[in-house]
Scaffold this motif. Structure first.
Motif, PDB file in Angstrom:
ATOM      1  N   VAL A 186       8.286  35.811 -36.080  1.00 47.96           N
ATOM      2  CA  VAL A 186       7.173  35.340 -36.913  1.00 47.96           C
ATOM      3  C   VAL A 186       7.048  33.857 -36.623  1.00 47.96           C
ATOM      4  O   VAL A 186       7.972  33.092 -36.875  1.00 47.96           O
ATOM      5  CB  VAL A 186       7.448  35.582 -38.415  1.00 47.96           C
ATOM      6  CG1 VAL A 186       6.347  34.961 -39.263  1.00 47.96           C
ATOM      7  CG2 VAL A 186       7.559  37.075 -38.699  1.00 47.96           C
ATOM      8  N   GLU A 187       5.910  33.454 -36.031  1.00 49.56           N
ATOM      9  CA  GLU A 187       5.747  32.042 -35.670  1.00 49.56           C
ATOM     10  C   GLU A 187       4.936  31.313 -36.736  1.00 49.56           C
ATOM     11  O   GLU A 187       4.074  31.906 -37.396  1.00 49.56           O
ATOM     12  CB  GLU A 187       5.094  31.898 -34.289  1.00 49.56           C
ATOM     13  CG  GLU A 187       3.904  32.802 -34.060  1.00 49.56           C
ATOM     14  CD  GLU A 187       3.249  32.589 -32.706  1.00 49.56           C
ATOM     15  OE1 GLU A 187       3.889  32.869 -31.681  1.00 49.56           O
ATOM     16  OE2 GLU A 187       2.086  32.151 -32.679  1.00 49.56           O
ATOM     17  N   THR A 188       5.215  30.045 -36.877  1.00 46.62           N
ATOM     18  CA  THR A 188       4.490  29.190 -37.827  1.00 46.62           C
ATOM     19  C   THR A 188       4.259  27.860 -37.134  1.00 46.62           C
ATOM     20  O   THR A 188       5.209  27.273 -36.609  1.00 46.62           O
ATOM     21  CB  THR A 188       5.335  28.962 -39.111  1.00 46.62           C
ATOM     22  OG1 THR A 188       5.791  30.229 -39.587  1.00 46.62           O
ATOM     23  CG2 THR A 188       4.534  28.290 -40.199  1.00 46.62           C
ATOM     24  N   HIS A 189       2.992  27.420 -37.068  1.00 45.96           N
ATOM     25  CA  HIS A 189       2.714  26.174 -36.339  1.00 45.96           C
ATOM     26  C   HIS A 189       1.462  25.495 -36.884  1.00 45.96           C
ATOM     27  O   HIS A 189       0.632  26.125 -37.546  1.00 45.96           O
ATOM     28  CB  HIS A 189       2.598  26.434 -34.831  1.00 45.96           C
ATOM     29  CG  HIS A 189       1.730  27.613 -34.466  1.00 45.96           C
ATOM     30  ND1 HIS A 189       0.385  27.647 -34.729  1.00 45.96           N
ATOM     31  CD2 HIS A 189       2.024  28.791 -33.855  1.00 45.96           C
ATOM     32  CE1 HIS A 189      -0.113  28.793 -34.277  1.00 45.96           C
ATOM     33  NE2 HIS A 189       0.859  29.509 -33.762  1.00 45.96           N
ATOM     34  N   VAL A 190       1.338  24.220 -36.542  1.00 45.31           N
ATOM     35  CA  VAL A 190       0.223  23.417 -37.064  1.00 45.31           C
ATOM     36  C   VAL A 190      -1.118  23.827 -36.443  1.00 45.31           C
ATOM     37  O   VAL A 190      -2.176  23.631 -37.048  1.00 45.31           O
ATOM     38  CB  VAL A 190       0.504  21.905 -36.860  1.00 45.31           C
ATOM     39  CG1 VAL A 190       0.494  21.529 -35.384  1.00 45.31           C
ATOM     40  CG2 VAL A 190      -0.504  21.049 -37.617  1.00 45.31           C
ATOM     41  N   GLU A 224      -4.323  26.051 -35.290  1.00 39.66           N
ATOM     42  CA  GLU A 224      -4.984  27.219 -35.886  1.00 39.66           C
ATOM     43  C   GLU A 224      -5.507  28.135 -34.789  1.00 39.66           C
ATOM     44  O   GLU A 224      -5.633  27.730 -33.630  1.00 39.66           O
ATOM     45  CB  GLU A 224      -6.082  26.804 -36.872  1.00 39.66           C
ATOM     46  CG  GLU A 224      -7.204  26.014 -36.285  1.00 39.66           C
ATOM     47  CD  GLU A 224      -8.304  25.712 -37.310  1.00 39.66           C
ATOM     48  OE1 GLU A 224      -8.456  26.431 -38.304  1.00 39.66           O
ATOM     49  OE2 GLU A 224      -9.033  24.733 -37.075  1.00 39.66           O
ATOM     50  N   HIS A 225      -5.804  29.378 -35.167  1.00 34.91           N
ATOM     51  CA  HIS A 225      -6.340  30.361 -34.220  1.00 34.91           C
ATOM     52  C   HIS A 225      -7.596  31.020 -34.780  1.00 34.91           C
ATOM     53  O   HIS A 225      -7.659  31.327 -35.976  1.00 34.91           O
ATOM     54  CB  HIS A 225      -5.368  31.528 -33.987  1.00 34.91           C
ATOM     55  CG  HIS A 225      -4.036  31.194 -33.406  1.00 34.91           C
ATOM     56  ND1 HIS A 225      -3.862  30.366 -32.324  1.00 34.91           N
ATOM     57  CD2 HIS A 225      -2.795  31.619 -33.733  1.00 34.91           C
ATOM     58  CE1 HIS A 225      -2.575  30.302 -32.023  1.00 34.91           C
ATOM     59  NE2 HIS A 225      -1.907  31.041 -32.873  1.00 34.91           N
ATOM     60  N   GLY A 226      -8.550  31.288 -33.857  1.00 29.29           N
ATOM     61  CA  GLY A 226      -9.625  32.245 -34.118  1.00 29.29           C
ATOM     62  C   GLY A 226      -9.372  33.396 -33.162  1.00 29.29           C
ATOM     63  O   GLY A 226      -9.266  33.185 -31.950  1.00 29.29           O
ATOM     64  N   PRO A 277       2.245  31.734 -41.342  1.00 34.06           N
ATOM     65  CA  PRO A 277       3.195  32.568 -40.606  1.00 34.06           C
ATOM     66  C   PRO A 277       2.467  33.775 -39.999  1.00 34.06           C
ATOM     67  O   PRO A 277       1.606  34.368 -40.660  1.00 34.06           O
ATOM     68  CB  PRO A 277       4.206  33.005 -41.688  1.00 34.06           C
ATOM     69  CG  PRO A 277       4.105  31.937 -42.739  1.00 34.06           C
ATOM     70  CD  PRO A 277       2.648  31.543 -42.748  1.00 34.06           C
ATOM     71  N   GLN A 278       2.790  34.104 -38.745  1.00 38.41           N
ATOM     72  CA  GLN A 278       2.015  35.132 -38.024  1.00 38.41           C
ATOM     73  C   GLN A 278       2.890  35.880 -37.038  1.00 38.41           C
ATOM     74  O   GLN A 278       3.787  35.307 -36.423  1.00 38.41           O
ATOM     75  CB  GLN A 278       0.855  34.467 -37.271  1.00 38.41           C
ATOM     76  CG  GLN A 278       1.322  33.414 -36.304  1.00 38.41           C
ATOM     77  CD  GLN A 278       0.228  32.460 -35.864  1.00 38.41           C
ATOM     78  OE1 GLN A 278      -0.252  32.549 -34.750  1.00 38.41           O
ATOM     79  NE2 GLN A 278      -0.151  31.541 -36.736  1.00 38.41           N
ATOM     80  N   SER A 279       2.615  37.168 -36.891  1.00 45.16           N
ATOM     81  CA  SER A 279       3.248  37.960 -35.849  1.00 45.16           C
ATOM     82  C   SER A 279       2.418  39.208 -35.616  1.00 45.16           C
ATOM     83  O   SER A 279       1.440  39.459 -36.332  1.00 45.16           O
ATOM     84  CB  SER A 279       4.690  38.308 -36.213  1.00 45.16           C
ATOM     85  OG  SER A 279       5.384  38.690 -35.038  1.00 45.16           O
TER      86      SER A 279
HETATM   87 MN    MN Z   1       0.251  31.423 -32.802  1.00 46.55          MN
END
Ligand code: MN
Ligand code: UGY
Length: 250
Positions: free
Chosen positions: A185-189, A191-193, A225-227
């Motif tokens: 699970v990644e977490t970062h500054v 952003e994604h579309g 947080p995303q995966s």
């Molecule tokens: Mn990412």
């Protein structure tokens, strides 16, 4: 669409730091830049994003145009169909998987050569002192190498532009074979579309696993947080944006 006397349910989720939209239930609007074309604005500052991303569905012969404003760069990706793209008067032909990054200093006109579906993303370009901004970039996803991601042969990443300082935007395509996943699970500054091109799976957003499939859109704001893991039966593929190569303003 359900009959008027049936119960309704939706996978759509809009939260302060992320959003998930299935395409069903997303009515189109009209944008002056794309006269008469069905457009869906997927991400915008109104949602919390620092960019605007739209799904544009021109019929054959329809199109759009924009004049250089010196501020906003535009990424165009042909999901299906094809376009003739004239940038500063020079013509380029893009089929499915074709893409372009048009710099803020260029005019462009896009004309659909067949009924088409495009992803169009606009972002204010962030200049960097001493670095020359990139010129027009034209590419074809079919020709971009798919590199093994973190040692997993079933997870492949295509980076559509060079990861170099002139570029403040990355557009990538991730392909996951059934059963493969992001390794954490990644977490970062950044952003994604994210436009889900093919397949289906489970996306982890903030603290919840959610079902996703082809034609879904996800916005992931900074630090969410995303995966992901792919459930098949075909490989899952998604196109996503990422702001890169810049200091974070304080
Ligand atoms: Mn990412
Ligand atoms: O590039 C990325 O941050 C990518 N690993 N994130 C994602 O697929 N949600």
């Amino acid at each position: 669409m359900r009959a008027q006397n049936q119960l309704l349910h939706s996978r759509a989720r809009v939260r302060p730091r992320y959003a998930l939209f299935p395409l069903e239930g997303y009515p189109f609007s009209r944008l002056p830049q794309w006269p008469g074309v069905e457009a869906r604005v997927l991400a915008s500052p109104a949602l919390g994003a620092a960019f605007v991303e739209a799904l544009i569905d021109p019929r054959k012969g329809q199109g759009g145009e924009a004049k250089a404003d010196g501020r906003v760069e535009t990424f165009l990706f042909v999901v299906s169909g094809g376009i003739d793209l004239a940038v500063d008067g020079k013509r380029h032909t893009l089929g499915a998987g074709g893409y372009a990054l048009v710099p803020p200093t260029s005019d462009y006109t896009a004309t659909a050569t067949a009924d088409s579906r495009l992803i169009v993303l606009k972002k204010a370009y962030e200049p960097l002192a001493g670095v020359t901004p990139p010129g027009l970039f034209i590419g074809d996803a079919a020709k971009v190498p798919a590199t093994v991601y973190m040692g997993d042969e079933g997870a492949r990443l295509q980076t559509l532009f060079p990861d170099e300082l002139p570029y403040d935007l990355a557009m990538n395509i991730f392909t996951f074979e059934t059963g493969h996943s992001l390794p954490y699970v990644e977490t970062h500054v950044m952003e994604h579309g994210l436009w889900f091109l093919q397949g289906k799976g489970l996306y982890y957003l903030d603290d919840t696993w959610m079902e996703v499939e082809q034609d879904d859109f996800i916005w992931m704001g900074p630090y969410v947080p995303q995966s992901f893991y792919a459930t098949g039966p075909v490989a899952s593929k998604y196109l996503y944006s990422k702001n890169v190569n810049r200091e974070i303003p304080v």
